[in-house]
Scaffold this active site. Structure first.
Site, short mmCIF file in Angstrom:
data_model
loop_
_atom_site.label_atom_id
_atom_site.label_comp_id
_atom_site.label_asym_id
_atom_site.label_seq_id
_atom_site.Cartn_x
_atom_site.Cartn_y
_atom_site.Cartn_z
CD GLU A 44 43.72 -24.43 41.05
OE1 GLU A 44 44.12 -23.30 41.50
OE2 GLU A 44 42.34 -24.61 40.81
CE LYS B 244 36.21 -23.81 39.05
NZ LYS B 244 37.04 -23.49 40.48
CE LYS C 290 39.73 -26.68 41.88
NZ LYS C 290 40.68 -25.63 42.90
CG HIS D 183 43.94 -20.03 42.84
ND1 HIS D 183 44.41 -18.61 42.18
CD2 HIS D 183 42.69 -19.99 42.29
CE1 HIS D 183 43.34 -18.33 41.39
NE2 HIS D 183 42.46 -19.07 41.27
CG ASN E 208 42.64 -18.18 37.26
OD1 ASN E 208 41.50 -18.43 37.71
ND2 ASN E 208 43.78 -18.84 37.07
CG ASP F 21 36.41 -24.24 43.57
OD1 ASP F 21 36.06 -23.72 44.41
OD2 ASP F 21 37.35 -23.74 42.91
CG ASP G 160 47.42 -17.19 43.22
OD1 ASP G 160 48.64 -16.76 43.09
OD2 ASP G 160 46.62 -17.11 42.00
CD GLU H 159 39.96 -19.64 44.66
OE1 GLU H 159 40.21 -21.00 44.59
OE2 GLU H 159 39.83 -19.17 43.30
CD GLU I 181 39.23 -25.02 45.60
OE1 GLU I 181 39.83 -26.16 45.47
OE2 GLU I 181 39.47 -24.14 44.84
MG LIG Z 1 38.75 -22.53 43.58
#
Ligand SMILES: [Mg+2]
Length: 392
Positions: free
Chosen positions: A345, A180, A178, A326, A52, A217, A296, A269, A243
């Site tokens: 993750e 946001k 985690k 990631h 993603n 993050d 990633d 990431e 993050e």
């Molecule tokens: Mg992130």
């Protein structure tokens, strides 16, 4: 060994969530299947997809990378029964200038993943075992450390809903989560900080006040001033990590922040090559004793390139244990276990069916055991295999 066929498709990976920078309502992913034939007619099909955050790459695949891969003659067989994907990678990158990686790293990463799945299947081994045997003196970890990434912004989602979400992750066996931050719409940075401190404290309360069980993050949204302001406010919580506070390519800003914020920082990431990763290590002021690197492999030219990144890190005094990729996919999970990374993750509730691991592998205290199936293990994840199988 030779490549028999390469097929590609585009599938949705959309959801109604948003982070501080983008919403995911129009997100897509490329899927590919590569069939390889060994001596005596033995065949295996490897699958790949992009994780993603970046969109499907049907144009780059169709115009450049799939035709170049199909022109590869012999794939060098190895004693373990598989082949070496590195020459195929080199063929895909022929006539590509250095620098300006753009999203070709995503297209190549999708194909690279499928090549590794195919070589492990031909060797009759899970990818993590193949990697441990080829590159790590046979040593693989018994389990991988994983954490539940979520806490996205969603229309109408309040603090109580955020805490309920985190509670579900704890119920699934995760002990580290985690969320946001930095995405409150249309407010001043001071107002956003006030709101986020409330959200963070609500989740910390659920975690018994233990900051080492919570990551936050920003998805690259802050400027240096905001990153320092937030950093000063959250430092007393002793969070697991802070993050992607700022633009991932602004290395000197990271170096400045690392002088202000004593806790662990995490980023990487959105760096898509070994060279970008090296610039971060050289100029980003990150600290090898605490900071986390999240490159990633699915988005950054695949594992052939990721092996170069790990070599570069060792040369600069960084342990692979500082890497926690990631993407929440099985490819990076195999790499984590087989090459001794710090973990991976996980997205228990978003980015289905690409996020998540094999169906019969429960999470216990934020650790997961690997299945013993040959390849990356896509066939052991029913909802994902249902999306990949039509390529056959
Ligand atoms: Mg992130």
């Amino acid at each position: 060994m030779r490549i028999v066929s390469v097929k590609q498709g585009v599938v949705p990976i959309s959801s109604a969530i948003a982070n501080a920078y983008i919403d995911f309502s129009k997100m897509t992913a490329s899927v590919v299947a590569i069939t390889v034939e060994a001596e005596g007619g033995r065949r295996a099909t490897g699958f790949g997809f992009n994780s993603n955050g970046r969109y499907a790459q049907p144009g780059l695949l169709a115009e450049r990378f799939v035709p170049r891969l199909q022109e590869v003659g012999e794939l060098p067989a190895l004693p373990d029964g598989g082949f070496d994907p590195a020459p195929a990678w080199a063929a895909m990158m022929k006539n590509e200038k250095p620098g300006g990686h753009g999203e070709r790293s995503v297209a190549v990463g999708v194909l690279d993943m499928a090549l590794w799945d195919a070589t492990a299947k031909l060797a009759g081994k899970p990818l993590w075992r193949l990697l441990a045997d080829r590159f790590n003196g046979g040593a693989a970890d018994d389990t991988a450390w994983i954490y539940a990434a979520g806490g996205y912004y969603y229309p109408g989602k309040d603090e109580a809903a955020l805490v309920e979400e985190m509670k579900r992750y704890l119920g699934l066996g995760y002990s580290v989560v985690k969320m946001k931050i930095g995405g409150a719409p249309g407010t001043s940075i001071e107002a956003a900080l006030k709101e986020d401190l409330g959200r963070i404290e609500a989740v910390l309360k659920l975690l018994g006040g233990d900051g080492s069980r919570l990551c936050v993050d920003v998805n690259g949204r802050f400027d240096l001033k905001a990153a320092i302001l937030y950093g000063e406010a959250i430092e007393p919580y002793g969070l697991r990590w802070y993050e992607e506070p700022m633009d991932p390519l602004d290395y000197s800003n990271h170096a400045a922040l690392a002088e202000h914020y004593r806790g662990p920082l995490a980023t990487g990431e959105n760096l898509f090559s070994m060279i970008d990763a090296r610039n971060l290590i050289r100029h980003g002021g990150l600290r090898a004793d605490r900071d986390i690197l999240q490159f990633d492999p699915a988005l950054s030219y695949g594992l052939v390139e990721y092996l170069r990144t790990l070599d570069m890190l060792r040369l600069h005094g960084w342990s692979p244990r500082r890497c926690v990729p990631h993407g929440g996919h099985q490819f990076a999970l195999n790499i984590a276990v087989g090459l001794g990374l710090g973990g991976n993750e996980s997205y228990p509730e978003v980015f289905a069916p690409f996020g998540g691991f094999a169906d019969e592998t429960p999470v216990t205290d934020s650790r997961i055991r690997m299945p013993d199936a040959p390849g990356i293990g896509f066939e052991r994840k029913n909802d994902l295999y249902a999306v990949l199988k039509p390529l056959l």
